[in-house]
Design a protein around this motif. Sequence first.
Motif, PDB file in Angstrom:
ATOM      1  N   PHE A 186      40.130  36.947  30.612  1.00 42.25           N
ATOM      2  CA  PHE A 186      39.238  38.108  30.556  1.00 42.25           C
ATOM      3  C   PHE A 186      40.052  39.384  30.354  1.00 42.25           C
ATOM      4  O   PHE A 186      39.666  40.270  29.589  1.00 42.25           O
ATOM      5  N   GLY A 187      41.186  39.482  31.069  1.00 41.62           N
ATOM      6  CA  GLY A 187      42.036  40.657  30.926  1.00 41.62           C
ATOM      7  C   GLY A 187      42.655  40.754  29.544  1.00 41.62           C
ATOM      8  O   GLY A 187      42.663  41.827  28.925  1.00 41.62           O
ATOM      9  N   SER A 188      43.163  39.641  29.042  1.00 40.53           N
ATOM     10  CA  SER A 188      43.798  39.627  27.718  1.00 40.53           C
ATOM     11  C   SER A 188      42.813  39.960  26.605  1.00 40.53           C
ATOM     12  O   SER A 188      43.173  40.596  25.616  1.00 40.53           O
ATOM     13  N   LEU A 189      41.583  39.517  26.763  1.00 39.59           N
ATOM     14  CA  LEU A 189      40.562  39.749  25.752  1.00 39.59           C
ATOM     15  C   LEU A 189      39.802  41.060  25.979  1.00 39.59           C
ATOM     16  O   LEU A 189      38.861  41.369  25.252  1.00 39.59           O
ATOM     17  N   HIS A 190      40.192  41.795  27.030  1.00 38.85           N
ATOM     18  CA  HIS A 190      39.570  43.089  27.365  1.00 38.85           C
ATOM     19  C   HIS A 190      38.064  42.962  27.586  1.00 38.85           C
ATOM     20  O   HIS A 190      37.290  43.820  27.157  1.00 38.85           O
ATOM     21  N   ILE A 191      37.677  41.868  28.203  1.00 33.64           N
ATOM     22  CA  ILE A 191      36.264  41.672  28.538  1.00 33.64           C
ATOM     23  C   ILE A 191      35.974  42.524  29.770  1.00 33.64           C
ATOM     24  O   ILE A 191      36.630  42.367  30.804  1.00 33.64           O
ATOM     25  N   PRO A 192      34.999  43.422  29.702  1.00 28.74           N
ATOM     26  CA  PRO A 192      34.768  44.342  30.822  1.00 28.74           C
ATOM     27  C   PRO A 192      34.187  43.675  32.070  1.00 28.74           C
ATOM     28  O   PRO A 192      34.351  44.193  33.166  1.00 28.74           O
ATOM     29  N   ALA A 193      33.549  42.550  31.924  1.00 25.92           N
ATOM     30  CA  ALA A 193      32.957  41.854  33.077  1.00 25.92           C
ATOM     31  C   ALA A 193      34.025  41.049  33.805  1.00 25.92           C
ATOM     32  O   ALA A 193      35.144  40.877  33.331  1.00 25.92           O
ATOM     33  N   HIS A 194      33.658  40.551  34.966  1.00 25.56           N
ATOM     34  CA  HIS A 194      34.535  39.660  35.731  1.00 25.56           C
ATOM     35  C   HIS A 194      34.076  38.228  35.499  1.00 25.56           C
ATOM     36  O   HIS A 194      32.882  37.978  35.352  1.00 25.56           O
ATOM     37  N   PRO A 195      34.998  37.274  35.501  1.00 25.20           N
ATOM     38  CA  PRO A 195      34.572  35.876  35.376  1.00 25.20           C
ATOM     39  C   PRO A 195      33.783  35.455  36.610  1.00 25.20           C
ATOM     40  O   PRO A 195      33.897  36.064  37.683  1.00 25.20           O
ATOM     41  N   VAL A 196      32.976  34.421  36.445  1.00 27.56           N
ATOM     42  CA  VAL A 196      32.184  33.910  37.576  1.00 27.56           C
ATOM     43  C   VAL A 196      33.108  33.474  38.706  1.00 27.56           C
ATOM     44  O   VAL A 196      32.852  33.742  39.874  1.00 27.56           O
ATOM     45  N   PHE A 197      34.191  32.799  38.357  1.00 27.02           N
ATOM     46  CA  PHE A 197      35.162  32.365  39.351  1.00 27.02           C
ATOM     47  C   PHE A 197      36.350  33.311  39.350  1.00 27.02           C
ATOM     48  O   PHE A 197      37.032  33.457  38.348  1.00 27.02           O
ATOM     49  N   THR A 198      36.563  33.961  40.465  1.00 25.38           N
ATOM     50  CA  THR A 198      37.759  34.773  40.668  1.00 25.38           C
ATOM     51  C   THR A 198      38.553  34.147  41.800  1.00 25.38           C
ATOM     52  O   THR A 198      38.010  33.372  42.605  1.00 25.38           O
ATOM     53  N   ARG A 199      39.813  34.490  41.885  1.00 22.88           N
ATOM     54  CA  ARG A 199      40.621  33.957  42.982  1.00 22.88           C
ATOM     55  C   ARG A 199      40.056  34.390  44.321  1.00 22.88           C
ATOM     56  O   ARG A 199      40.021  33.612  45.275  1.00 22.88           O
ATOM     57  N   HIS A 200      39.566  35.612  44.393  1.00 29.63           N
ATOM     58  CA  HIS A 200      38.975  36.083  45.649  1.00 29.63           C
ATOM     59  C   HIS A 200      37.762  35.236  46.048  1.00 29.63           C
ATOM     60  O   HIS A 200      37.630  34.822  47.192  1.00 29.63           O
ATOM     61  N   ALA A 201      36.872  34.991  45.089  1.00 29.46           N
ATOM     62  CA  ALA A 201      35.681  34.185  45.378  1.00 29.46           C
ATOM     63  C   ALA A 201      36.071  32.782  45.836  1.00 29.46           C
ATOM     64  O   ALA A 201      35.482  32.250  46.788  1.00 29.46           O
ATOM     65  N   ILE A 202      37.053  32.202  45.190  1.00 25.76           N
ATOM     66  CA  ILE A 202      37.495  30.855  45.565  1.00 25.76           C
ATOM     67  C   ILE A 202      38.031  30.858  46.991  1.00 25.76           C
ATOM     68  O   ILE A 202      37.706  29.980  47.800  1.00 25.76           O
ATOM     69  N   LEU A 203      38.851  31.854  47.315  1.00 26.79           N
ATOM     70  CA  LEU A 203      39.418  31.917  48.662  1.00 26.79           C
ATOM     71  C   LEU A 203      38.341  32.104  49.723  1.00 26.79           C
ATOM     72  O   LEU A 203      38.432  31.551  50.817  1.00 26.79           O
ATOM     73  N   VAL A 204      37.307  32.875  49.421  1.00 27.38           N
ATOM     74  CA  VAL A 204      36.203  33.049  50.369  1.00 27.38           C
ATOM     75  C   VAL A 204      35.486  31.718  50.586  1.00 27.38           C
ATOM     76  O   VAL A 204      35.139  31.362  51.718  1.00 27.38           O
ATOM     77  N   LEU A 205      35.277  30.966  49.519  1.00 29.42           N
ATOM     78  CA  LEU A 205      34.518  29.719  49.610  1.00 29.42           C
ATOM     79  C   LEU A 205      35.301  28.549  50.206  1.00 29.42           C
ATOM     80  O   LEU A 205      34.695  27.564  50.622  1.00 29.42           O
ATOM     81  N   CYS A 206      36.608  28.631  50.237  1.00 26.98           N
ATOM     82  CA  CYS A 206      37.363  27.483  50.761  1.00 26.98           C
ATOM     83  C   CYS A 206      38.089  27.779  52.069  1.00 26.98           C
ATOM     84  O   CYS A 206      38.683  26.886  52.655  1.00 26.98           O
ATOM     85  N   ARG A 207      38.018  28.992  52.568  1.00 24.36           N
ATOM     86  CA  ARG A 207      38.683  29.348  53.821  1.00 24.36           C
ATOM     87  C   ARG A 207      37.658  29.377  54.949  1.00 24.36           C
ATOM     88  O   ARG A 207      36.600  29.980  54.824  1.00 24.36           O
ATOM     89  N   ASP A 208      37.982  28.729  56.052  1.00 30.84           N
ATOM     90  CA  ASP A 208      37.088  28.681  57.217  1.00 30.84           C
ATOM     91  C   ASP A 208      36.834  30.098  57.722  1.00 30.84           C
ATOM     92  O   ASP A 208      37.771  30.823  58.060  1.00 30.84           O
ATOM     93  N   GLN A 209      35.562  30.482  57.767  1.00 31.00           N
ATOM     94  CA  GLN A 209      35.167  31.816  58.222  1.00 31.00           C
ATOM     95  C   GLN A 209      34.550  31.783  59.624  1.00 31.00           C
ATOM     96  O   GLN A 209      33.864  32.717  60.017  1.00 31.00           O
ATOM     97  N   GLY A 210      34.805  30.712  60.368  1.00 21.25           N
ATOM     98  CA  GLY A 210      34.217  30.568  61.696  1.00 21.25           C
ATOM     99  C   GLY A 210      35.018  31.248  62.787  1.00 21.25           C
ATOM    100  O   GLY A 210      35.340  30.658  63.811  1.00 21.25           O
ATOM    101  N   TYR A 211      35.346  32.515  62.564  1.00 20.48           N
ATOM    102  CA  TYR A 211      36.156  33.259  63.514  1.00 20.48           C
ATOM    103  C   TYR A 211      35.414  33.462  64.834  1.00 20.48           C
ATOM    104  O   TYR A 211      34.192  33.545  64.879  1.00 20.48           O
TER     105      TYR A 211
END
Length: 141
Positions: free
Chosen positions: A83-108
Amino acid sequence: LPLLDGGHTHAGLLYVDNAVHALIACLEHPATIGEVYNLRDDFAVTWREYIAAFAAHLGKHAPTLSLPSAWALRAAHLLEGAFGSLHIPAHPVFTRHAILVLCRDQGYSIDKAKRDLGFTTAISFPEGLERSIEWYRHRAS
């Protein structure tokens, strides 16, 4: 939407009204100044359970595809780069941040918020989900 690592991690959900009640409690208790609190609803819901319930309310099938989070992180990294290389202004559906939120235990632990603020989950998971679906449908129309 694929699940990550089977969707078995604690989602750490916090319904907005429950968050507001906690913030108001902080304002009412001067001893909270300078303190830090973890907040989440006081029930354990996994991403698998949440997404399945959300899908059911929308009349959709729950996802069955599950990806290892390590693969998803690599894919997200590649997508972000593309997305960055192609200068696409939107964000991809999957970002590293989204992945980390979905796979990290949030049961604090929320014991400190319960003790100091009297924090409780006033809006249950089923009620919060129903309200969220209603908001989503209203917004989508």
